[in-house]
Each structure stands twice: as structure tokens, then as C-alpha cells.
Design an enzyme around this catalytic site. Structure first.
Site, mmCIF file in Angstrom:
data_model
loop_
_atom_site.group_PDB
_atom_site.id
_atom_site.type_symbol
_atom_site.label_atom_id
_atom_site.label_comp_id
_atom_site.label_asym_id
_atom_site.label_seq_id
_atom_site.Cartn_x
_atom_site.Cartn_y
_atom_site.Cartn_z
ATOM 1 N N GLY A 29 47.684 34.314 36.860
ATOM 2 C CA GLY A 29 47.367 33.969 35.477
ATOM 3 C C GLY A 29 47.637 35.124 34.518
ATOM 4 N N CYS A 30 47.296 36.325 34.936
ATOM 5 C CA CYS A 30 47.480 37.503 34.080
ATOM 6 C C CYS A 30 48.966 37.816 33.895
ATOM 7 C CB CYS A 30 46.748 38.706 34.666
ATOM 8 S SG CYS A 30 44.963 38.417 34.742
ATOM 9 N N THR A 31 49.737 37.612 34.951
ATOM 10 C CA THR A 31 51.184 37.821 34.861
ATOM 11 C C THR A 31 51.804 36.808 33.912
ATOM 12 O OG1 THR A 31 51.272 38.745 37.086
ATOM 13 C CG2 THR A 31 53.334 37.854 36.186
ATOM 14 N N ALA B 179 50.903 37.800 30.330
ATOM 15 C CA ALA B 179 51.636 38.992 29.883
ATOM 16 C C ALA B 179 53.092 38.648 29.578
ATOM 17 C CB ALA B 179 51.557 40.083 30.950
ATOM 18 N N LYS C 10 42.943 40.994 35.812
ATOM 19 C CA LYS C 10 43.547 41.907 36.789
ATOM 20 C C LYS C 10 45.067 41.848 36.734
ATOM 21 C CE LYS C 10 42.941 43.387 41.574
ATOM 22 N NZ LYS C 10 42.964 44.776 41.203
#
Length: 157
Positions: free
Chosen positions: A46-48, A51, A41
């Protein structure tokens, strides 16, 4: 439901709506190496972090003739916001109908606090210039992952 692609297999074809409203397809990268990383998401911790790590190595990936594509089930509007907030310089694919996520075997049953639900398994696939899967990272841990993928892309030649 498909399983995670095996090394040496032809990468499953895809065509997704991407950030900015265009489309991105596997065929767009013909003759180049491609990192496809799947994240649960946009704009979550974690995704930030993942990325930002890939974005920070963007020049090194480009020098290795390797493109980067992040894919989640988020709507394009959420992808645009995520891209702009963190100045991400690579394509973000939106797969709300989960066709690509299922083809790559990353739409899986997960469990949290005893509750089962369907979600995206954080995973990465490196596709070679020949369109075949060169290396895979199922069940990714974010720390150090982008650098590990870069090393593999550089070694792939």
C-alpha cells in the site's frame, strides 16, 4: 497524545532527518504549499502504491506550487532504499522517535486479528502557504488519493 490537526489550525512545526541524511523542517516550505502524507512502512504494497502515485503527479504538484513530503517511522537507511528502488523525487522524513507522528495525531492504537498495537494511521495533511492546515484526509484509502490531494492543492491557489 495529540489529535489529527483541524483545518484552519497552525500546522505543528517539525524537523526530521530525511532521506539522504539531511533534515527537513516545516519552515523549509514557508510561502509554499505542502502535502504531508503519513505512511505506515516503506516498501510495503500500500505504501509503495501511494508513493508511486504521488511521484507520478510530482510535476503537477510542482506546477501548483506544492511540495510533497512522505513521513514514516522508518530509519533513514530504509527511506533511502525505498526512494532509490522506486526513483521517488520528493523528500521522505524519518520519525523514529514518533514526535511528529504524535503531534499530527497519526501515531494511534491499531488492531489486527484481535491484537492491539501502536502504528501509523495512513493520513494526509495539506498545509497552505500561510502555514495553516488547509485540508485533511484521515484514514486514507490509497486508490485515487494522490489525484484527490492534487485537486485540492490546485484549488487552494
Amino acid at each position: 497524545m495529540s489529535s489529527f490537526p483541524e483545518v484552519g489550525a497552525k500546522a505543528p512545526a517539525f524537523s526530521l532527518t530525511r532521506d539522504g541524511g539531511g533534515t527537513v523542517s516545516l519552515k523549509d516550505f514557508k510561502g509554499r504549499k505542502l502535502v504531508v502524507y503519513f505512511y505506515p512502512k516503506a516498501d510495503t504494497p500500500g505504501c509503495t502504491k501511494e508513493a508511486i502515485a504521488f511521484n507520478g503527479l510530482k510535476a503537477e504538484f510542482a506546477a501548483a506550487d506544492t511540495d510533497i513530503l512522505g513521513v514514516s517511522a522508518d530509519a533513514v537507511k530504509a527511506q533511502d532504499k525505498f526512494r532509490d528502488k522506486y526513483s521517488l523525487g520528493f523528500a521522505l522524513g524519518s520519525d523514529p522517535d514518533k514526535a511528529m507522528l504524535e503531534a499530527y495525531g497519526v501515531w494511534v492504537e491499531k488492531s489486527m486479528y484481535g491484537r492491539k498495537y501502536m502504528g501509523i494511521e495512513r493520513a494526509t495533511v495539506l498545509i497552505g502557504r500561510d502555514g495553516k492546515v488547509a485540508k485533511t484526509w484521515p484514514k486514507v484509502k490509497v486508490d485515487g488519493h494522490a489525484a484527490e490531494v492534487l485537486k485540492a492543492a490546485q484549488e487552494l491557489g
